[in-house]
Design a protein around this motif. Sequence first.
Motif, PDB file in Angstrom:
ATOM      1  N   MET A   1      26.798  39.389   7.518  1.00 58.51           N
ATOM      2  CA  MET A   1      27.923  38.483   7.691  1.00 58.51           C
ATOM      3  C   MET A   1      28.592  38.194   6.346  1.00 58.51           C
ATOM      4  O   MET A   1      29.791  37.983   6.293  1.00 58.51           O
ATOM      5  CB  MET A   1      27.406  37.209   8.351  1.00 58.51           C
ATOM      6  N   TYR A   4      31.264  40.700   5.697  1.00 54.69           N
ATOM      7  CA  TYR A   4      32.424  40.497   6.561  1.00 54.69           C
ATOM      8  C   TYR A   4      33.337  39.427   5.953  1.00 54.69           C
ATOM      9  O   TYR A   4      34.543  39.620   5.836  1.00 54.69           O
ATOM     10  CB  TYR A   4      31.963  40.088   7.962  1.00 54.69           C
ATOM     11  N   VAL A  29      30.739  44.183  12.252  1.00 54.40           N
ATOM     12  CA  VAL A  29      31.082  42.830  12.696  1.00 54.40           C
ATOM     13  C   VAL A  29      32.495  42.812  13.264  1.00 54.40           C
ATOM     14  O   VAL A  29      32.756  42.172  14.290  1.00 54.40           O
ATOM     15  CB  VAL A  29      30.916  41.815  11.543  1.00 54.40           C
TER      16      VAL A  29
END
Length: 111
Positions: A1, A4, A29
């Motif tokens: 994450m 991202y 993602v």
Amino acid sequence: MKFYLLAWTRSFDFSGCSSRQEFWVFMMVHTLVSIGCIAIDIETNTGIWLDTIYSVLSLIPTLSVTVRRLHDINKSGYWGLVFLLPTIGPFWLVYLLVHPTKAHRCEEAYP
């Protein structure tokens, strides 16, 4: 994450490099968010095209992370235009994007 969010914060940074991991985590993602938006669009059937809105908003971050990934393999960002070649273009671009990092000046660009 983390990668991202990093791609979103570096949206307008078309210089420097992005590692192979950074690029592919972002793409994974991004794909999951797109699938989620499509599922919401289908389920709610309100006429709001959430996936289209997300695609337009994420166009610049996707382009910039792709250009930085190409820099990471010592290619010009203009190599991303190979995507526009009929039939073979997208496959050629993926072929370029899976190459490992080349030893070069961009190593200090990693967070």
